[in-house]
Design an enzyme around this catalytic site. Sequence first.
Site, PDB file in Angstrom:
ATOM      1  CD  GLU A 105     -10.040   1.380   1.978  1.00  0.00           C
ATOM      2  OE1 GLU A 105      -9.344   2.020   2.779  1.00  0.00           O
ATOM      3  OE2 GLU A 105     -10.288   1.792   0.819  1.00  0.00           O
ATOM      4  CD  GLU A 117     -11.138   5.633   4.806  1.00  0.00           C
ATOM      5  OE1 GLU A 117     -12.366   5.809   4.688  1.00  0.00           O
ATOM      6  OE2 GLU A 117     -10.619   4.738   5.513  1.00  0.00           O
TER       7      GLU A 117
END
Length: 266
Positions: A140, A120
């Site tokens: 995730e 990210e």
Amino acid sequence: MGGTEHLTVQREGAALVLTLNRPDAKNALSLPMLVGLYDGWLEADEDDTVRSIVLTGAGGAFCTGMDLKALAGRGMAGEHYRDRLKADPDLHWKAMLRHHRPRKPVIAAVEGYCVAGGTEILQGTDIRVAGESAIFGLFEVRRGLFPIGGSTVRLQRQIPRTHALEMLLTGRPYSAREAADIGLIGHVVPDGTALGKALEIAEQVNACGPLAVEAVKASVYETAEMTETDGLAAELARGWPVFDTADSKEGARAFAEKRPPVYKRA
């Protein structure tokens, strides 16, 4: 020059090198690391002698994402930074480049794991280099979590949507070669040489007119979601003033005189 126990800062010429420095935890994000990162972005923005930023990790890893325990400030690692997070509850998003974009180009030098929050943060950088054994991915969903660092928005704008959705929905790891094939990174180099390559690119950036470089970066991001007509108008508004700077005139003189230009941000 700033830095914390989990984030080191050093100068390499006109480049500011920020190193995620928690190798025993594969550079999982801690509160000291996030504070150091945000302060590093600000230092680069405020120091006109800094022309680029290189982001890397210590100990053969880039970043494996968030350490929730450390972020909460539990224990010695984060206790004395609680006031910073309390004063600016958005600090961690700014550190991760979700809510802050440095004026100077950011070049990522990746070795080893660059997953979850690491991938990210990577999406907030401008130029990306990776060692051939580097591993990328957004894990995730495998843990029943959401990649809330910006990936559901940014990834599809940086790589083809089918690849973005596969990465987001499978949570599988990607090799450096595969990441390059889908456009997530720009260079794959032998292991252990990513930082050297990133500094080489930084040196090329730093040799250019700093006002022009910053204006070009700003224009690329500013116009990304505009129509072509609006984008061209915005480009002209941002780019035309660069031609009236002393740096622009110095660049032309240096070219005519066949010598390296000396830019002064003027």
